[in-house]
Write a protein that holds these residues in place. Structure first.
Motif: not given
Length: 69
Positions: A53-54, A56-58, A68, A64, A61
């Motif tokens: 995964r990546k 979340r930075r914002t 998702r 959500l 994000d």
């Protein structure tokens, strides 16, 4: 006959601590804080990458989460 008890006064140590608190954070405190944050960010990024995964930075994000699938 009754005597009134004198009110306790703050000592010199309390005066020094109050003056120190008014100065705010000291540079070494900020450095330690920034090192901790960098460590936590690196660790979170590594864990997210290991899970495929990546991170979340914002705020967008983060809101959500659960939407998702």
């Amino acid at each position: 006959m009754t005597r009134s008890v004198p009110r306790p006064n703050a000592g010199i140590i309390d005066d020094i601590e109050d003056a120190d608190e008014k100065k705010g954070y000291e540079p070494e405190d900020l450095t330690a804080f920034h090192q901790l944050v960098r460590h936590l960010v690196f660790d979170g990024d590594r864990r997210a990458a290991d899970a495929g995964r990546k991170a979340r930075r914002t705020l967008a994000d983060m809101t959500l989460v659960g939407q998702r699938r």
